[in-house]
Scaffold this motif. Structure first.
Motif, PDB file in Angstrom:
ATOM      1  N   MET A  11       0.835  -1.187   0.000  1.00 23.29           N
ATOM      2  CA  MET A  11       0.000   0.000   0.000  1.00 23.29           C
ATOM      3  C   MET A  11       0.878   1.248   0.000  1.00 23.29           C
ATOM      4  SD  MET A  11      -3.143   0.890  -0.108  1.00 23.29           S
ATOM      5  CE  MET A  11      -4.011   2.456   0.006  1.00 23.29           C
ATOM      6  N   LEU A  12       0.673   2.109  -1.001  1.00 23.68           N
ATOM      7  CA  LEU A  12       1.409   3.367  -1.121  1.00 23.68           C
ATOM      8  C   LEU A  12       2.929   3.155  -1.217  1.00 23.68           C
ATOM      9  CD1 LEU A  12      -0.607   5.410   1.526  1.00 23.68           C
ATOM     10  CD2 LEU A  12      -0.781   5.634  -0.947  1.00 23.68           C
ATOM     11  N   ARG A  13       3.329   1.925  -1.595  1.00 18.49           N
ATOM     12  CA  ARG A  13       4.749   1.555  -1.700  1.00 18.49           C
ATOM     13  C   ARG A  13       5.471   1.679  -0.358  1.00 18.49           C
ATOM     14  NH1 ARG A  13       7.503   4.583  -6.496  1.00 18.49           N
ATOM     15  NH2 ARG A  13       8.729   2.663  -6.675  1.00 18.49           N
ATOM     16  N   LEU A  14       4.717   1.479   0.716  1.00 23.80           N
ATOM     17  CA  LEU A  14       5.281   1.559   2.058  1.00 23.80           C
ATOM     18  C   LEU A  14       6.063   0.297   2.393  1.00 23.80           C
ATOM     19  CD1 LEU A  14       2.132   3.047   3.793  1.00 23.80           C
ATOM     20  CD2 LEU A  14       4.368   4.182   3.646  1.00 23.80           C
ATOM     21  N   PRO A  15       6.872   0.352   3.443  1.00 24.39           N
ATOM     22  CA  PRO A  15       7.610  -0.847   3.865  1.00 24.39           C
ATOM     23  C   PRO A  15       6.645  -1.975   4.233  1.00 24.39           C
ATOM     24  CG  PRO A  15       8.450   1.106   4.983  1.00 24.39           C
ATOM     25  CD  PRO A  15       7.201   1.532   4.269  1.00 24.39           C
ATOM     26  N   LEU A  16       7.041  -3.203   3.949  1.00 27.59           N
ATOM     27  CA  LEU A  16       6.270  -4.382   4.349  1.00 27.59           C
ATOM     28  C   LEU A  16       6.829  -4.873   5.672  1.00 27.59           C
ATOM     29  CD1 LEU A  16       4.114  -6.513   3.651  1.00 27.59           C
ATOM     30  CD2 LEU A  16       5.906  -7.812   2.499  1.00 27.59           C
ATOM     31  N   GLU A  17       5.982  -4.905   6.682  1.00 22.94           N
ATOM     32  CA  GLU A  17       6.409  -5.267   8.030  1.00 22.94           C
ATOM     33  C   GLU A  17       5.452  -6.299   8.595  1.00 22.94           C
ATOM     34  OE1 GLU A  17       8.364  -5.976  10.943  1.00 22.94           O
ATOM     35  OE2 GLU A  17       9.178  -4.100  10.141  1.00 22.94           O
ATOM     36  N   LYS A  18       5.961  -7.367   9.151  1.00 25.53           N
ATOM     37  CA  LYS A  18       5.106  -8.427   9.684  1.00 25.53           C
ATOM     38  C   LYS A  18       5.120  -8.509  11.207  1.00 25.53           C
ATOM     39  CE  LYS A  18       3.195 -10.668   6.197  1.00 25.53           C
ATOM     40  NZ  LYS A  18       1.732 -10.887   6.133  1.00 25.53           N
ATOM     41  N   ASP A  19       6.221  -8.173  11.824  1.00 23.83           N
ATOM     42  CA  ASP A  19       6.387  -8.500  13.235  1.00 23.83           C
ATOM     43  C   ASP A  19       6.544  -7.292  14.157  1.00 23.83           C
ATOM     44  OD1 ASP A  19       6.365 -11.313  12.686  1.00 23.83           O
ATOM     45  OD2 ASP A  19       8.395 -11.076  11.893  1.00 23.83           O
ATOM     46  N   ASN A  20       7.371  -6.346  13.789  1.00 21.16           N
ATOM     47  CA  ASN A  20       7.763  -5.283  14.711  1.00 21.16           C
ATOM     48  C   ASN A  20       6.806  -4.095  14.655  1.00 21.16           C
ATOM     49  OD1 ASN A  20       9.311  -3.949  16.617  1.00 21.16           O
ATOM     50  ND2 ASN A  20      10.720  -3.117  15.091  1.00 21.16           N
ATOM     51  N   LEU A  21       5.543  -4.305  15.045  1.00 20.20           N
ATOM     52  CA  LEU A  21       4.554  -3.228  14.949  1.00 20.20           C
ATOM     53  C   LEU A  21       4.804  -2.110  15.957  1.00 20.20           C
ATOM     54  CD1 LEU A  21       1.190  -5.111  14.320  1.00 20.20           C
ATOM     55  CD2 LEU A  21       2.843  -4.181  12.689  1.00 20.20           C
ATOM     56  N   LEU A  22       5.544  -2.394  17.004  1.00 18.72           N
ATOM     57  CA  LEU A  22       5.837  -1.357  17.992  1.00 18.72           C
ATOM     58  C   LEU A  22       6.648  -0.218  17.395  1.00 18.72           C
ATOM     59  CD1 LEU A  22       6.620  -3.512  21.150  1.00 18.72           C
ATOM     60  CD2 LEU A  22       4.650  -2.008  20.811  1.00 18.72           C
TER      61      LEU A  22
END
Length: 283
Positions: free
Chosen positions: A65-76
């Protein structure tokens, strides 16, 4: 604080809706930046925005989405996240919205990080795409439980989810997780339909029932519920009566025609106050 996109019918509608969505996203994030005080401010670095400014053309690369970083784990590490729910098992007529998250992401690549009016959310907030929730397309009740469980984790990490659907069934399990974190919330619901049926073909869980279930379970502050753009045909003359009796403010589509919506939204902002609000934009 939240954003839920619930439907898209075809590529033409999708392109137009993504353009409108981009404006609303920037507005929503700008608002969020004013109210979030729960943790230290994180300055966004040039590295974070490299996908926007890299040599890879917008039609290339991973379609986040919007070419944003893809992140799976570190939501903090993030203030806001996009999350997809590719589910349309609850729909009664037009299936296919399970493809919505992927298509919205594809179309979102046309957007750039700075709005012409000056909104620049990525200068002050860290935002990521965390992918899709794994839902069972053959078992709607199991999918509902899985969605609530996933959002419980997202909200525990203090990351604000912006959801891409999926049919409107998804709003009910999301609100269940939201209530655990914030208590009953206000609702700004933009839709042709009220989605307050008691049942659909005898089933309590469906795309036309989420807000009936939400009221029954105490998920909504009914004095802070606004439904905008209602224009859909009904099964009976009294289809909208139940929502009115709960205290919902219901604004028909013709009340929005040929006029500025600024005065309307000023009154809605006043009605919502400074308490948590869930925004659902059903395309």
């Amino acid at each position: 604080y939240k954003f839920s996109v619930a439907r898209a019918r075809d590529n033409t509608d999708m392109m137009a809706s993504v353009s409108r969505f981009g404006v609303r996203f920037l507005s929503a994030i700008k608002f969020r930046s004013r109210v979030q005080q729960s943790r230290p401010h994180t300055t966004v670095t040039t590295t974070y925005l490299q996908d926007f400014t890299s040599d890879v053309p917008r039609f290339g690369g991973i379609a986040t989405m919007l070419r944003l970083p893809l992140e799976k784990d570190n939501l903090l590490s993030y203030d806001v996240c996009f999350v997809g729910i590719p589910l349309d098992t609850g729909t009664s007529l037009r299936s296919g919205t399970r493809h919505g998250p992927r298509q919205v992401r594809n179309e979102s690549s046309i957007l750039r990080p700075y709005n012409i009016n000056g909104a620049a959310p990525f200068d002050s907030l860290r935002v990521a795409d965390i992918g899709d929730i794994a839902v069972n397309p053959y078992n709607l009740l199991k999918a509902v439980e899985d969605i609530t469980k996933a959002y419980r984790k997202i909200l525990t990490d203090e990351c604000i989810p912006l959801t891409l659907g999926g049919d409107h069934t998804i709003t009910y399990p999301i609100l269940r997780a939201v209530r655990e974190r914030h208590g009953p919330v206000g609702l700004v619901h933009i839709d042709a339909h009220s989605d307050t049926h008691d049942t659909m073909f005898g089933e309590k869980i469906a795309h036309g029932t989420p807000f009936r279930r939400a009221v029954e379970e105490g998920l909504l502050d009914t004095q802070r519920v606004v439904q905008i753009g209602l224009r859909g045909t009904a099964h009976t003359p009294n289809d909208y009566q139940w929502a009115k009796e709960q205290g919902f403010r219901m604004i028909r589509a013709e009340e929005c025609w040929h006029k500025s919506l600024v005065p309307l939204m000023e009154t809605i902002r006043e009605q919502m106050g400074d308490k948590p609000v869930y925004l659902s934009f059903d395309i």
